[in-house]
Design a protein around this motif. Structure first.
Motif, PDB file in Angstrom:
ATOM      1  N   LYS A 181     -23.211  33.289 -37.423  1.00  0.00           N
ATOM      2  CA  LYS A 181     -22.873  32.231 -38.159  1.00  0.00           C
ATOM      3  C   LYS A 181     -23.022  30.916 -37.351  1.00  0.00           C
ATOM      4  O   LYS A 181     -23.611  30.030 -38.390  1.00  0.00           O
ATOM      5  N   ILE A 182     -23.467  30.722 -36.195  1.00  0.00           N
ATOM      6  CA  ILE A 182     -23.937  29.497 -35.640  1.00  0.00           C
ATOM      7  C   ILE A 182     -25.567  29.239 -36.215  1.00  0.00           C
ATOM      8  O   ILE A 182     -25.716  28.131 -36.283  1.00  0.00           O
TER       9      ILE A 182
ATOM     10  N   LEU B  63     -26.414  29.410 -39.170  1.00  0.00           N
ATOM     11  CA  LEU B  63     -26.478  28.543 -40.233  1.00  0.00           C
ATOM     12  C   LEU B  63     -26.337  27.175 -40.112  1.00  0.00           C
ATOM     13  O   LEU B  63     -26.575  26.342 -40.823  1.00  0.00           O
ATOM     14  N   ALA B  64     -25.620  26.739 -39.014  1.00  0.00           N
ATOM     15  CA  ALA B  64     -25.459  25.434 -38.568  1.00  0.00           C
ATOM     16  C   ALA B  64     -25.300  25.249 -37.211  1.00  0.00           C
ATOM     17  O   ALA B  64     -24.094  24.975 -36.496  1.00  0.00           O
TER      18      ALA B  64
END
Lengths: 88, 528
Positions: free
Chosen positions: B241-242, B244-245
């Motif tokens: 997830k990290i 991605l951003a």
């Protein structure tokens, strides 16, 4: 939930409807904590497409700079980010 | 040996952070203890130096597992729990793996493996409780299941394994054109020179904080993981997830050394996370795995003004990266909008050859072949690929050269330039087409940050036309205008039939643009 937040949520669910249907997830089952990535609904590419769609529809420019990845990728965090962007 | 760097750091900096994964920070002493227990659970009688599988992903067990394998005197074989079970089984069969270390995130995959293989497997699951173990024990008596209780009972002092430079340090499988994955066995003598050179090259020290983005099954991970531990620094694992951003992650963790594929830059740019001076803490950036476009290098340098930006190049067979080019902001050396791959690392050799496998002069394009300390000897049990890919070159010394399948050209001052793939050449109605050439025309016309050209559709094995996908972040992202621009520069048979502008391009598990998925998206009737 503000009117805008409700509109954004509806718009996102409409956008995701084909994938929700494919994975057999009902709209009601999408809780506020629902994670767009963990659930397998979106990958990096479709996540960026969703950002583009929301930005176009609501004339906002979402700012992810100081947000945790977990916040951005949960449906609640995503909606909040869109709403906050509108305010500023 | 590869493990020596880590062991030295344990002695020098036992209380400094070695690993930050899923919000937990492990000191060198703590990580060494976890790894030592795993090493002890690996039965040397059962394991005759066959690689130890590590079925885990971005978890304590993933990192302690690779260290534990090396501490036991064996190589590690990273296995990705999200890969199809059949592919993993094929890998462990080729590598003759008897022991697998499993993270909790790998349990579901392990169940499928145990059900579908006849090979007796010793499964070490350091974090499994009794409930999980009981469930797994139902999967046949031939397998052995070892969990947390069994492991903590073991008392062990950390010692250096009795290995030689010639022993294998890790095995990474790459996709093979035949459909069977190819196992690349990298020895200590291949990887140690690379790690030591890179530690010096980026001047890494125990205050550094490395980002760890790519999967361990992708050999891009070799740079951050092993250079970090060689230097006594802290490895900060970036979960999916990290990825991605990562903006907040880079700032919070105060990352100083960044590693990723160039496509990551495009993603960040798209999310407006590459503002000027966004990441002042980053002082060294290592890009590798695909071509680095000039536009991406510029955008990254602006966001990381204090960083050295390097474009590294190398196939898995040559240990992560074998050439490098330091981006200076001067794009006069760039060709086709792509940053050069630069100069060879020390004690490595390259030759550019023609189709007859004879070396060509500087300035002439040909297939890049590699030899030297970092280049492996061949694939595991794959005599066909070995004889085709590992060759002798006429007029050159007797050593074995690896044919990369990459086209390259060398300038008079020794700098190498990547020019595309030997196998991305397509023919339409007998005309030879370099897909990169079309991509470059579209890139120049649209200023898009990422452009991919595919031959499609394929009818009876023959390509019928070209399709282009481009990210719509340029200045002229209009299909009609782009086709007109192509017609003005390219012969008709090279003009794409359609140009699709999209918000993003699909990436494969290694973060490279996924051409196969684009073909799937085209389906039978075209992209809609």
């Amino acid at each position: 939930m503000s009117d805008l937040a409700i509109q954004v949520r509806k718009f996102i669910l409409d956008e995701l409807q084909p994938k929700l249907t494919m994975l057999g997830i009902s709209r009601g089952a999408v809780s506020t904590k629902f994670n767009l990535i963990d659930s397998g609904i979106l990958d990096s590419m479709s996540f960026i497409e969703l950002i583009g769609a929301v930005e176009n529809k609501f004339s906002v420019e979402m700012d992810f700079e100081n947000l945790e990845a977990n916040e951005i990728t949960s449906i609640e965090g995503f909606i909040q980010c869109a709403v906050e962007s509108r305010k500023s | 040996m590869l493990i020596d760097g880590f062991l030295n750091s344990v002695n020098r900096h036992p209380n400094r952070p070695a690993l930050d994964v899923n919000g937990v920070i492990y000191s060198y002493a703590e990580l060494a203890e976890k790894a030592g227990l795993i090493a002890e659970a690996i039965d040397p009688k059962q394991n005759n130096n066959e690689p130890i599988g590590v079925l885990a992903h971005k978890s304590e067990t993933a990192f302690a597992g690779i260290l534990g394998s090396l501490l036991s005197g064996s190589a590690y074989l990273p296995l990705q729990p999200h890969h199809p079970a059949n592919r993993i089984i094929r890998s462990i069969e080729i590598a003759q793996t008897n022991t697998i270390i499993v993270g909790l995130e790998g349990i579901d995959c392990l169940k499928k493996l145990l059900q579908s293989t006849d090979r007796p497997i010793r499964c070490i699951i350091p974090q499994a409780n009794n409930h999980i173990l009981e469930k797994l024990k139902k999967f046949g008596k031939k397998h052995e299941i070892i969990g947390a209780v069994d492991i903590t009972a073991i008392n062990r002092t950390l010692s250096r394994p009795d290995n030689s430079a010639n022993d294998v340090a890790y095995v990474i499988f790459t996709s093979g054109s035949t459909g069977d994955p190819k196992g690349v066995a990298v020895r200590n003598r291949n990887v140690v020179p690379f790690v030591r050179h890179m530690a010096k090259r980026c001047n890494a020290n125990h205050h550094d904080r490395f980002s760890q983005v790519s999967d361990l099954t992708f050999d891009l991970s070799i740079f951050p993981v092993w250079v970090c531990w060689e230097s006594g620094a802290c490895l900060c694992s970036v979960n999916d997830k990290i990825k991605l951003a990562p903006s907040k992650f880079i700032k919070d963790k105060q990352i100083t050394i960044w590693t990723s594929v160039p496509s990551a830059i495009v993603l960040l740019k798209k999310m407006r996370l590459l503002k000027v001076n966004s990441y002042p803490t980053i002082r060294y950036s290592f890009f590798c795995g695909e071509a680095l476009p000039v536009e991406s290098a510029k955008a990254w340098q602006a966001a990381c003004p204090n960083s050295t930006v390097e474009n590294m190049y190398g196939p898995t067979e040559a240990t992560c990266a074998i050439t490098g080019f330091q981006w200076t902001g001067d794009n006069s050396r760039s060709t086709n909008g792509i940053v050069p791959i630069g100069w060879l690392l020390p004690n490595q050799n390259a030759a550019i050859v023609n189709q007859k496998l004879s070396p060509v002069p500087t300035g002439v394009e040909g297939e890049l072949c590699l030899s030297g300390a970092q280049v492996v000897e061949g694939y595991l049990k794959d005599t066909k690929n070995n004889s085709e890919k590992f060759i002798k070159i006429n007029q050159l010394s007797d050593e074995i050269w690896y044919r990369t399948g990459d086209l390259a050209v060398q300038s008079d001052d020794g700098c190498y330039f990547f020019r595309g793939r030997v196998d991305f050449q397509v023919k339409i109605l007998g005309h030879r087409i370099e897909l990169e050439e079309v991509e470059q025309v579209v890139r120049e016309s649209t200023r898009s940050s990422s452009v991919v050209c595919l031959s499609w559709p394929i009818v009876d094995g023959a390509a019928q036309g070209l399709i282009v996908f481009a990210i719509d972040d340029g200045i002229n992202c209009d299909e009609k205008k782009t086709i007109k621009a192509c017609k003005s520069i390219l012969p008709n048979y090279m003009v794409p039939k359609r140009v699709y502008f999209v918000a993003a391009l699909p990436l494969n598990i290694n973060g490279k643009i996924d051409r196969k998925q684009l073909i799937t998206m085209l389906g039978d009737g075209g992209y809609t």
